[in-house]
Design a protein around this motif. Structure first.
Motif, PDB file in Angstrom:
ATOM      1  N   ALA A 245       4.152  13.373  -2.275  1.00 45.05           N
ATOM      2  CA  ALA A 245       4.844  12.407  -1.425  1.00 45.05           C
ATOM      3  C   ALA A 245       3.993  11.159  -1.268  1.00 45.05           C
ATOM      4  N   CYS A 246       4.638  10.097  -0.805  1.00 44.96           N
ATOM      5  CA  CYS A 246       3.910   8.896  -0.423  1.00 44.96           C
ATOM      6  C   CYS A 246       3.445   9.101   1.014  1.00 44.96           C
ATOM      7  N   ALA A 247       2.148   8.934   1.257  1.00 42.08           N
ATOM      8  CA  ALA A 247       1.599   9.240   2.569  1.00 42.08           C
ATOM      9  C   ALA A 247       1.195   7.990   3.339  1.00 42.08           C
ATOM     10  N   GLU A 248       1.765   6.842   2.967  1.00 40.63           N
ATOM     11  CA  GLU A 248       1.460   5.600   3.684  1.00 40.63           C
ATOM     12  C   GLU A 248       2.765   4.837   3.832  1.00 40.63           C
ATOM     13  N   TYR A 249       3.102   4.466   5.071  1.00 45.20           N
ATOM     14  CA  TYR A 249       4.385   3.787   5.267  1.00 45.20           C
ATOM     15  C   TYR A 249       4.428   2.499   4.436  1.00 45.20           C
ATOM     16  N   CYS A 250       5.472   2.380   3.587  1.00 41.27           N
ATOM     17  CA  CYS A 250       5.482   1.285   2.610  1.00 41.27           C
ATOM     18  C   CYS A 250       6.820   0.552   2.589  1.00 41.27           C
TER      19      CYS A 250
ATOM     20  N   ILE B 160       0.848  -1.200   0.000  1.00 39.53           N
ATOM     21  CA  ILE B 160       0.000   0.000   0.000  1.00 39.53           C
ATOM     22  C   ILE B 160       0.880   1.246   0.000  1.00 39.53           C
ATOM     23  N   HIS B 161       0.658   2.105  -0.970  1.00 42.33           N
ATOM     24  CA  HIS B 161       1.247   3.439  -0.987  1.00 42.33           C
ATOM     25  C   HIS B 161       0.081   4.428  -0.943  1.00 42.33           C
ATOM     26  N   ALA B 162       0.395   5.705  -0.748  1.00 47.26           N
ATOM     27  CA  ALA B 162      -0.669   6.718  -0.836  1.00 47.26           C
ATOM     28  C   ALA B 162      -0.160   7.899  -1.652  1.00 47.26           C
TER      29      ALA B 162
ATOM     30  N   SER C  85      12.394   2.645   2.305  1.00 50.91           N
ATOM     31  CA  SER C  85      12.631   3.963   1.704  1.00 50.91           C
ATOM     32  C   SER C  85      11.337   4.727   1.454  1.00 50.91           C
ATOM     33  N   HIS C  86      10.350   4.496   2.318  1.00 54.46           N
ATOM     34  CA  HIS C  86       9.060   5.212   2.194  1.00 54.46           C
ATOM     35  C   HIS C  86       9.258   6.721   2.116  1.00 54.46           C
ATOM     36  N   ALA C  87      10.189   7.244   2.924  1.00 55.89           N
ATOM     37  CA  ALA C  87      10.404   8.701   2.947  1.00 55.89           C
ATOM     38  C   ALA C  87      11.195   9.177   1.732  1.00 55.89           C
TER      39      ALA C  87
HETATM   40 CU1  CUA Z   1       5.242   4.355  -0.834  1.00 50.35          CU
HETATM   41 CU2  CUA Z   1       5.231   5.091   1.417  1.00 50.35          CU
END
Ligand code: CUA
Length: 330
Positions: free
Chosen positions: A200-205, A165-167, A208-210
């Motif tokens: 940005a990606c708003a869901e911890y994935c 899951i990404h956001a 390297s989510h950040a």
């Molecule tokens: Cu993709 Cu957090």
């Protein structure tokens, strides 16, 4: 039109800015909207804050009043008025008002994008964004970590994920929506002014989510069309250059596509016009020859957990040759 509601909201956001929140401006701020949906969400946020502040002030005010005054026996009626009015009626009225206001925004926020303009599909990957365009004339192309949008148009965006899951979130343009495995989610972006905005990606994935950001560039219609023509065309850098030969002989084409060459891999980002993008590695590095060279040498440090291996085993001059060719893919 500046309705009294909007005027008050603007006054409130002005007061917030004066109150030390001026840092909320910028290319990745939901409080500095550049899109129709983001503007409505920012207004809603301001009203939520105002509503919460009013409820808090009244309740705390009553609590202080109650501790300072002991009600005499004859005051029963006034006490009941306090409890029913301040404890039940007042919060109910304020919260119902906010709920109705929030619900009234929904039909607008859920409006589909135009079927006549570009259609965009974004796929969340670990840890970058695969971006696919389909133009009204049927041309299709793919790029990564960058969206271009014509100003004043409502463009539909389909959201998918290749793994977890990404956001997807461009705070200045619209709200955020999750990319869920096995689901197709839809939203629309409706920019109201030109500029370069950050998403940005708003869901911890994962690791390297950040480090999976992207850019949304909003331009006039004519500039958008010139850009789309360029993106739809094959690569312009010479395919017989030393950099190109190195790229093919190292097997980079097994994962990457460079349209117009033998490289047709689908695992990693399409590199056909990678040199023309704002950033490298999903906004990890700027986009120049030195950044490409660094990327090849230490991408595992720049983006921990990334699927692509670093190419430290290459002699420095080969990394540079590759970097120069890649940067030339404008
Ligand atoms: Cu993709 Cu957090």
């Amino acid at each position: 039109m500046l309705t009294p509601l909007k005027a008050t909201a603007r006054l409130a956001s002005g007061a917030l800015a004066a109150g030390g929140l001026a840092g909320c401006a910028g290319p990745q701020s939901a409080l500095d909207p550049a899109g129709r949906d983001a503007a409505q969400i920012a207004d809603l946020f301001i009203w939520m804050v105002v509503g919460a502040a009013v409820v808090w002030l009244v309740v705390i005010g009553l609590a202080i009043y109650a501790t300072l005054h002991r009600a005499a026996d004859g005051d029963r009626k006034r006490v009941r008025l306090f409890i029913i009015g301040g404890g039940a009626l007042f919060p109910t009225v304020v919260l119902t008002g906010l709920l109705m206001y929030g619900l009234s925004l929904l039909p607008d926020l859920l409006t589909d994008g135009s079927a006549d303009g570009p259609q965009i599909e974004v796929v969340g990957e670990q840890w970058w964004w695969r971006v696919r365009y389909q133009l009204p004339d049927g041309r299709r192309f793919e790029l990564a970590n960058e969206l271009w949008l014509p100003v004043g148009e409502r463009v539909p965006v389909t959201l998918l994920t290749a793994d977890v899951i990404h956001a997807f979130w461009v705070p200045a343009l619209a709200g955020k929506i999750d990319m869920v495995p096995g689901r197709i989610n839809k939203m629309a972006l409706h920019p109201t002014r030109t500029g370069l905005f950050r998403g940005a990606c708003a869901e911890y994935c994962g690791l390297s989510h950040a480090r999976m950001a992207f850019h949304a560039r909003v331009v006039e219609r004519a500039e958008f069309e010139a850009w789309a023509d360029l993106q739809a065309a094959p690569a312009r850098a010479p395919v017989d250059a030393p950099g190109a030969q190195l790229f093919m002989s190292l097997g980079c084409g097994a994962c990457h596509t460079v349209r117009g060459t033998e490289a047709r891999g689908m695992v990693g980002p399409d590199l056909t016009h990678v040199g023309s993008r704002v950033s490298l590695g999903a906004a990890v590095l700027p986009n120049d020859v030195e950044a490409f060279r660094r990327w090849l040498e230490e991408l595992d440090r720049l983006k921990p957990g990334v699927h692509m291996p670093a190419f430290r085993m290459l002699p420095e001059h080969e990394r540079l040759t590759l970097a120069q060719w890649l940067e030339g893919l404008q």
